[in-house]
Design an enzyme around this catalytic site. Structure first.
Site, PDB file in Angstrom:
ATOM      1  CE  LYS A  19      18.673  90.173  -1.047  1.00  0.00           C
ATOM      2  NZ  LYS A  19      19.693  91.153  -1.260  1.00  0.00           N
ATOM      3  N   GLY A  20      16.181  89.226   3.971  1.00  0.00           N
ATOM      4  CA  GLY A  20      16.002  88.045   4.823  1.00  0.00           C
ATOM      5  C   GLY A  20      14.717  88.131   5.629  1.00  0.00           C
ATOM      6  CE1 TYR A  56      34.630  94.193  13.994  1.00  0.00           C
ATOM      7  CE2 TYR A  56      36.542  92.748  13.866  1.00  0.00           C
ATOM      8  CZ  TYR A  56      35.745  93.629  14.580  1.00  0.00           C
ATOM      9  OH  TYR A  56      36.055  93.931  15.872  1.00  0.00           O
ATOM     10  CD  GLU A 152      30.537  90.335  -7.425  1.00  0.00           C
ATOM     11  OE1 GLU A 152      31.596  90.659  -6.908  1.00  0.00           O
ATOM     12  OE2 GLU A 152      29.688  91.166  -7.818  1.00  0.00           O
ATOM     13  CB  THR A 190       9.458 106.124  -6.927  1.00  0.00           C
ATOM     14  OG1 THR A 190       9.208 107.023  -8.007  1.00  0.00           O
ATOM     15  CG2 THR A 190       8.434 106.327  -5.836  1.00  0.00           C
ATOM     16  CB  THR A 193      11.970 101.927  -6.901  1.00  0.00           C
ATOM     17  OG1 THR A 193      12.242 102.033  -5.521  1.00  0.00           O
ATOM     18  CG2 THR A 193      11.099 100.718  -7.175  1.00  0.00           C
ATOM     19  CE  LYS A 225       6.918 109.302  -9.896  1.00  0.00           C
ATOM     20  NZ  LYS A 225       7.342 110.447  -9.083  1.00  0.00           N
ATOM     21  CB  CYS A 384      31.371  78.855  21.940  1.00  0.00           C
ATOM     22  SG  CYS A 384      32.208  77.611  20.947  1.00  0.00           S
ATOM     23  CG  HIS A 510      27.419  78.475  19.289  1.00  0.00           C
ATOM     24  ND1 HIS A 510      27.827  79.790  19.330  1.00  0.00           N
ATOM     25  CD2 HIS A 510      28.526  77.747  19.039  1.00  0.00           C
ATOM     26  CE1 HIS A 510      29.128  79.848  19.111  1.00  0.00           C
ATOM     27  NE2 HIS A 510      29.580  78.627  18.931  1.00  0.00           N
ATOM     28  CD  GLU A 512      24.707  81.377  20.038  1.00  0.00           C
ATOM     29  OE1 GLU A 512      24.588  80.642  21.032  1.00  0.00           O
ATOM     30  OE2 GLU A 512      25.803  81.595  19.483  1.00  0.00           O
TER      31      GLU A 512
END
Ligand code: GLN
Length: 540
Positions: A19-20, A56, A152, A190, A193, A225, A384, A510, A512
């Site tokens: 999604k990002g 994690y 949620e 599908t 979906t 479809k 770091c 950082h 990056e």
């Protein structure tokens, strides 16, 4: 452009569909058309922010310029759009509830019963619109974490339903789902979906656009479809085929006219399709780089999970492209490194990154790796905790303080070369004790860092509790490790280097987090260049 337009990106069927990346790609395409765009992420968990989450659990913790510990998707938004996000770009259920409860305690609700609807949903809606109202963005894209159907997510979906109703054409929902391929039947399916869209419809949301993540190309029939069963226009069914790099996705979306479909639906003029010139140039360079053998770079750390070092991996990969080579990152678990196996583990590595982190676990392996790269002159880049380890290893093996350590690892160490600073000592509240966000740094002229940045004054983002102990600075410098970046306000050491070696740099900050597709980070560029030169030297 007038009123801010709101695009919601939801996900169904499975998590981790990207999604990002879809949000970032939509943002990129709209931005390329001249619109002022921002993207925000709403996460349905109770933590106030991901700062206290183990990598994690949730991958890397990204840090914004204003010092917010944020979801790693904000890194994608910045890398794709070249924008700066802030605390307002990442909201969690925890923050929504905290804000409502704080208001309740203050008596703001005048004795009313506080409920999920309308109080929590109103607070969500207020936050959705906050950036648009404050900065008058043309588009605010809101990515909703989690998957439709999660308990949620419900207050968020109810808020979107209400906002779509209130905003009319100024709001739109893009739903991302997954189309699995059943190898035995040789078919793409599908049905998941359809179910996922039904789930959305059951809470009153009709998606306007459906993006189908798939590993195999979808044919016309399948798209039709989905359009028919999910009640969307055929043009609004878009496939997101697995791409060799995530940076390809904006172009794949543009080919299917996702951006013009959005503009059309929101009643905006279509105009010219943008060329995306620099972006295409980057991709061409990237493809060309892939025709050569990759340059091998080790990433020494303890979090054996791709997403835990997301921004470092992306920064390395971008720097590779700009050096016309593909970087292959070899994760090396520092917990398994010993003086006996280090030569074998780092064999063939053109450069070595020492990763950031917290706590004692895996720390000894980092010292082993650093000692090896320092004594074998292999380009090394510590970030770091990685920089702190560079300093500790040097203190132990060059300055001769065998017990040198960070206060984080040993409270009682007599040689606390990395320590907690006086002003931090009083603060004990978890999540509130770190140096976070952007700080100034002044570079010493004759240094690798200055050479890389090409300027004296820089600003970089931090996320750490401990600092280089200035009591030892003179001893380090006399023995050959220079402090080449200093915070002008606090005098804290931000960069250490060993000038006698090819490329040996540690940064307390950082870098990056600020490396983007079109503006790769100078230190990563310089490090990868040094690694390539080292590789050539060792072959000759
Ligand atoms: N654990 C170290 C500190 O708190 C380093 C943190 C990090 O690598 N982000 O100072």
């Amino acid at each position: 452009m007038g009123e801010t337009k709101y695009i919601f990106v939801t996900g169904g069927v499975a998590s981790s569909l990207g999604k990002g990346i879809i949000s970032s790609s939509i943002g990129k395409l709209l931005q390329a058309r001249g619109y002022n765009v921002t993207i925000q992420k709403f996460d349905p968990y109770i933590n106030i922010d991901p700062g206290t989450l183990n990598p994690y659990e949730h991958g890397e913790c990204y840090v914004t310029v204003d010092g917010h510990e944020a979801d790693l998707d904000l890194g994608h938004y910045e890398r794709f759009l070249g924008i700066q996000t802030t605390k307002a770009n990442n909201i969690t259920t925890g923050r929504i509830y905290k804000s409502v409860i704080d208001k309740e305690r203050r008596g703001d609700y005048l004795g009313k019963t506080i409920q999920v609807i309308p109080h929590i949903t109103d607070e969500i809606k207020r936050n959705v619109k906050l950036l648009g109202n404050k900065y008058k963005f043309d588009f605010v894209i809101t990515e909703i974490g989690g998957t439709v159907g999660d308990i949620e997510s419900l207050p968020y979906l109810e808020s979107i339903r209400q906002l779509k109703r209130e905003l009319g054409k100024n709001a739109l929902c893009v739903h991302l789902t997954y189309v699995p391929y059943l190898a035995a039947a040789g078919e793409l399916k599908t049905k998941p979906t359809q179910h996922s869209v039904k789930e959305l419809q059951s809470v009153g949301i009709q998606p306007d656009i459906i993006v189908l993540r798939t590993e195999h190309p979808l044919n016309e029939g399948l798209r039709k479809k989905v359009a028919l069963f999910c009640n969307v226009d055929e043009k609004a069914v878009v496939q997101s085929l697995d791409a060799p790099t995530i940076y390809e996705v904006p172009l794949l979306m543009q080919e299917q006219e996702l951006d013009s479909t959005i503009l059309e639906k929101m009643g905006l003029p279509l105009g010219e399709t943008p060329e995306l010139g620099p972006w295409r140039t980057f991709l061409e360079r990237r493809h060309a780089a892939r025709s050569k053998a990759p340059v091998d770079i080790a990433l020494v750390g303890k979090y054996d999970l791709q997403d835990a070092y997301k921004s470092i991996r992306e920064a390395l990969s971008q720097a590779g492209t700009y050096n016309d080579r593909e970087v292959e990152v070899h994760f090396i678990n520092s917990e398994n490194l010993t003086d006996e196996n280090v030569a074998e583990a780092l064999k063939g590595m053109a450069g070595v990154m020492i990763g950031p982190g917290f706590g004692q676990r895996g720390i000894d392996g980092k010292f082993v790796a650093i000692k090896y790269t320092r004594t074998h002159d292999i380009p090394t880049f510590g970030i770091c905790l990685g920089m702190q380890c560079i300093a500790i290893e040097f203190a132990r093996n060059v300055l001769g303080y065998a017990d040198a350590n960070s206060r984080e690892m040993n409270e009682k160490t007599p040689h606390n070369v990395i320590d907690i600073m006086e002003e931090q000592k009083a603060v004990t509240n978890m999540g509130g004790t770190m140096r976070l966000g952007a700080y100034e740094c002044v570079l010493q002229k004759d240094s690798k860092a200055f050479e890389a940045y090409g300027k004296e004054h820089i600003q970089e983002r931090h996320r750490h509790r401990y600092e280089f102990n200035n009591d030892y600075k003179a001893r380090y410098e006399a023995a050959g490790m220079k402090c080449t970046g200093i915070n002008p306000e606090s005098d804290l050491v931000e960069i250490v280097e060993i000038p006698a070696l090819k490329w040996f740099v540690g940064t307390q900050f950082h870098p990056e987090y600020t490396s983007t597709v079109l503006n790769p980070h100078p230190l990563f560029l310089s490090f990868v260049k040094a690694a390539i030169e080292n590789e050539k030297a060792s072959i000759n």
